[in-house]
Design a protein around this motif. Structure first.
Motif, PDB file in Angstrom:
ATOM      1  N   CYS A 133      98.452  47.398  75.675  1.00 65.70           N
ATOM      2  CA  CYS A 133      97.154  47.161  76.314  1.00 65.70           C
ATOM      3  C   CYS A 133      97.009  45.658  76.576  1.00 65.70           C
ATOM      4  O   CYS A 133      97.637  44.839  75.895  1.00 65.70           O
ATOM      5  CB  CYS A 133      96.031  47.645  75.407  1.00 65.70           C
ATOM      6  SG  CYS A 133      94.396  47.376  76.086  1.00 65.70           S
ATOM      7  N   CYS A 135      94.694  43.906  75.650  1.00 63.72           N
ATOM      8  CA  CYS A 135      94.116  43.289  74.439  1.00 63.72           C
ATOM      9  C   CYS A 135      95.197  42.981  73.401  1.00 63.72           C
ATOM     10  O   CYS A 135      94.928  42.340  72.393  1.00 63.72           O
ATOM     11  CB  CYS A 135      93.049  44.189  73.834  1.00 63.72           C
ATOM     12  SG  CYS A 135      93.708  45.635  72.974  1.00 63.72           S
ATOM     13  N   CYS A 151      92.985  52.851  75.181  1.00 60.95           N
ATOM     14  CA  CYS A 151      92.881  51.961  74.017  1.00 60.95           C
ATOM     15  C   CYS A 151      91.455  51.962  73.488  1.00 60.95           C
ATOM     16  O   CYS A 151      90.508  52.233  74.224  1.00 60.95           O
ATOM     17  CB  CYS A 151      93.291  50.540  74.417  1.00 60.95           C
ATOM     18  SG  CYS A 151      93.218  49.363  73.065  1.00 60.95           S
ATOM     19  N   CYS A 153      89.692  49.521  72.909  1.00 60.14           N
ATOM     20  CA  CYS A 153      88.917  48.449  73.548  1.00 60.14           C
ATOM     21  C   CYS A 153      88.350  48.894  74.892  1.00 60.14           C
ATOM     22  O   CYS A 153      87.587  48.168  75.524  1.00 60.14           O
ATOM     23  CB  CYS A 153      89.772  47.200  73.743  1.00 60.14           C
ATOM     24  SG  CYS A 153      90.910  47.291  75.141  1.00 60.14           S
TER      25      CYS A 153
HETATM   26 ZN   LIG Z   1      93.005  47.421  74.298  1.00 56.00          ZN
END
Ligand SMILES: [Zn+2]
Length: 213
Positions: A133, A135, A151, A153
């Motif tokens: 991802c 992130c 994900c 996030c």
């Molecule tokens: Zn993420």
């Protein structure tokens, strides 16, 4: 391999392994288990550069110009660090060449050399299932058809194709560069190999039992 009497005895070790083999992780686990010092030339370079030492300035100049740090400089850095490790050490990232290994033999006695082996094919298929991802969180896809994973996030983890190719290339370069080094330590009877494709815990266990068996 030299017989190791007790885990309290002083041990001078070298850890060999390609990028992605988990050398740094295994070195740290080993140091926690048997109370020896972790010597990572990469870490030392970064520390000298951050501290703006004479060696750091030299190293930075090579790296800034896209050059490899010459053996003489690397050996000098390792020599300084070795003098602080009277209770034993595990070297990570050094030696990289037979010349460096010969220089190391002149500085100190190496007891054992551990080669953490990875299979390029297996690593490539393992990487083919990795989804990353934006992130930074990574996931393992259940199969190749799963292109993205949701994900936590809110983003989507996908495969980074360029990353995968880069690491496979780095591993094959490492393996051809290090082959003579493996032979060098094999001839000395100091080399043993552990399967780096196992879990971190299993690699640590087999490494430990080969040392103290
Ligand atoms: Zn993420």
């Amino acid at each position: 391999m030299k017989e190791v009497k007790s885990k309290d005895s002083k041990l001078n070790l070298v850890l060999l392994g390609a990028p992605g083999a988990g050398k740094g992780t295994q070195a740290r686990l080993l140091c926690d288990a048997i109370n020896i010092q972790h010597i990572s030339t990469g870490d030392i370079f970064r520390k000298h550069i951050a501290g703006n030492t004479e060696l750091g300035i030299q190293v930075k100049e090579y790296l800034d110009n896209g050059l490899l740090v010459p053996d003489s400089v690397t050996i000098e850095i390792v020599k300084l660090r070795l003098s602080e490790c009277k209770q034993g050490f595990v070297l990570d990232g050094f030696p990289r060449t037979v010349l460096q290994a010969q220089a190391l033999d002149e500085l100190v006695n190496i007891d054992s050399v551990i080669n953490i082996s990875v299979s390029i094919d297996k690593l490539a298929s393992r990487l083919a299932l990795r989804r990353v991802c934006h992130c930074g969180k990574t996931f393992t896809a259940p199969n190749l058809d799963v292109k993205s994973i949701q994900c936590v996030c809110g983003g989507k983890a996908v495969q980074r194709e360029d990353d995968k190719q880069a690491i496979v290339k780095r591993i094959s370069v490492y393996q051809s560069d290090t082959a003579p080094l493996i032979e060098f330590y094999q001839k000395q009877g100091k080399l043993f190999t552990v399967d780096g494709m196992q879990s971190i815990e299993l690699v640590h266990q087999s490494l430990y039992s080969k040392l103290f068996g």
